[in-house]
Enzyme design. Structure first.
Site, mmCIF file in Angstrom:
data_model
loop_
_atom_site.group_PDB
_atom_site.id
_atom_site.type_symbol
_atom_site.label_atom_id
_atom_site.label_comp_id
_atom_site.label_asym_id
_atom_site.label_seq_id
_atom_site.Cartn_x
_atom_site.Cartn_y
_atom_site.Cartn_z
ATOM 1 C CG ASP A 66 121.083 15.726 -22.103
ATOM 2 O OD1 ASP A 66 121.380 16.410 -21.109
ATOM 3 O OD2 ASP A 66 121.799 15.665 -23.108
ATOM 4 C CG ASP A 135 128.723 10.880 -30.847
ATOM 5 O OD1 ASP A 135 128.418 12.038 -30.476
ATOM 6 O OD2 ASP A 135 128.166 9.863 -30.385
ATOM 7 C CG HIS A 137 126.123 13.584 -28.567
ATOM 8 N ND1 HIS A 137 126.727 12.475 -28.001
ATOM 9 C CD2 HIS A 137 126.412 14.608 -27.719
ATOM 10 C CE1 HIS A 137 127.329 12.818 -26.880
ATOM 11 N NE2 HIS A 137 127.158 14.110 -26.690
ATOM 12 C CD GLU A 142 125.074 9.322 -28.569
ATOM 13 O OE1 GLU A 142 125.747 10.089 -29.277
ATOM 14 O OE2 GLU A 142 125.491 8.872 -27.489
#
Ligand code: F6R
Length: 260
Positions: A66, A135, A137, A142
């Site tokens: 990313d 979270d 990811h 996400e």
């Protein structure tokens, strides 16, 4: 899915050992590299293997997961710069062998499609290193991400921007709102996935990843559908696992020659 619960240095040694085994048998292997804190001990171990045991990366290539959108080319937190600094410059990848999505592209959809094409043209990723967000990811997919997603632009959650503010001198306002990330389907196409998670802050995400239902609410759970995933966790990250004792006993009983 194989889960290994061990001390952080042993986890790094195991992951680096899997990369070493791959590169010794296929020097032109394609690696998938993650940024963030979790993989750093793996990268340090790879540097050690490069320096002390002659492990060569000269014919290998790599794709990052990313990239932040809009960070200037020379910004130290631009992920391609981070990866260059943390690993690829230290082990001697050939010039041009390390690729990342272009967070400065004028045409973002075209840049994302080009990234998918480049991974495909390289023959796909042989071994993908992953971290996991608090979270759930992976990459920057996400919660709510399509489980069939490909490389695209995403908006970071406040949780992720808060978590990552530590890389921007604690200033959440300096953390970009957008990123380009390999999609979940892109990540799932890697032939072997090695995810590393350490620390209590990852315990909920690890519990969902290993034991939760497959759900876009915890994007990493898609990995349950992959035939060759290794989850490397320390005791703190494993603290919410119902199957913790089972994983400890399977690892203890595993022949040491077997590797990951
Ligand atoms: C980084 C990435 C993220 C991180 C995750 C965990 O390229 O894609 O998914 O792996 O945010 O970050 P750390 O390891 O810093 O806790």
């Amino acid at each position: 899915m194989e889960a290994v619960i061990a001390a952080p240095d042993e986890l790094a040694w195991l992951a680096a050992g899997a990369i070493e085994k791959l590169l010794r048998s296929r020097p032109d292997a394609v690696l998938g590299l993650a940024t963030g804190s979790s993989p750093l001990p793996i990268y340090d171990e790879l540097v050690r293997l490069h320096v002390e045991a002659g492990l060569s990366f000269a014919r290998a290539s790599a794709f990052t997961l990313d990239e932040y959108v809009g960070l200037p080319r020379k910004h130290p937190q631009r992920y391609l710069n981070v990866i260059t600094h943390e690993i690829t410059d230290r082990v001697g990848f050939a010039p041009g062998a390390v690729h990342g999505p272009d967070g400065l592209a004028a045409d973002i959809p075209a840049a994302c499609a080009a990234y998918e094409d480049a991974i495909m043209a390289a023959g796909g990723v042989d071994l993908q290193i992953l971290g996991i967000g608090t979270d759930g990811h992976v990459g920057f997919n996400e919660p709510g991400s399509s489980l069939a997603s490909r490389t695209r632009i995403k908006t970071l959650t406040e949780q992720t921007r808060t978590d990552n503010a530590r890389f921007f001198a604690g200033d959440i306002n300096a953390v970009p709102h957008h990123c380009l990330t390999q999609g979940l389907a892109t990540i799932m196409a890697a032939r072997h996935i090695v995810l590393i998670a350490t620390g209590r802050a990852k315990a909920d995400a690890v519990h969902q990843l290993v034991e939760g239902p497959v759900s876009a609410m915890w994007p990493a759970t898609i990995l349950q559908l992959h035939p060759h995933v290794t989850v490397l966790i320390d005791n703190a990250a494993a603290s919410r696992l119902q199957l913790g004792d089972y994983f400890r006993s399977t690892y203890t009983a595993k022949p040491t020659w077997q590797g990951l």
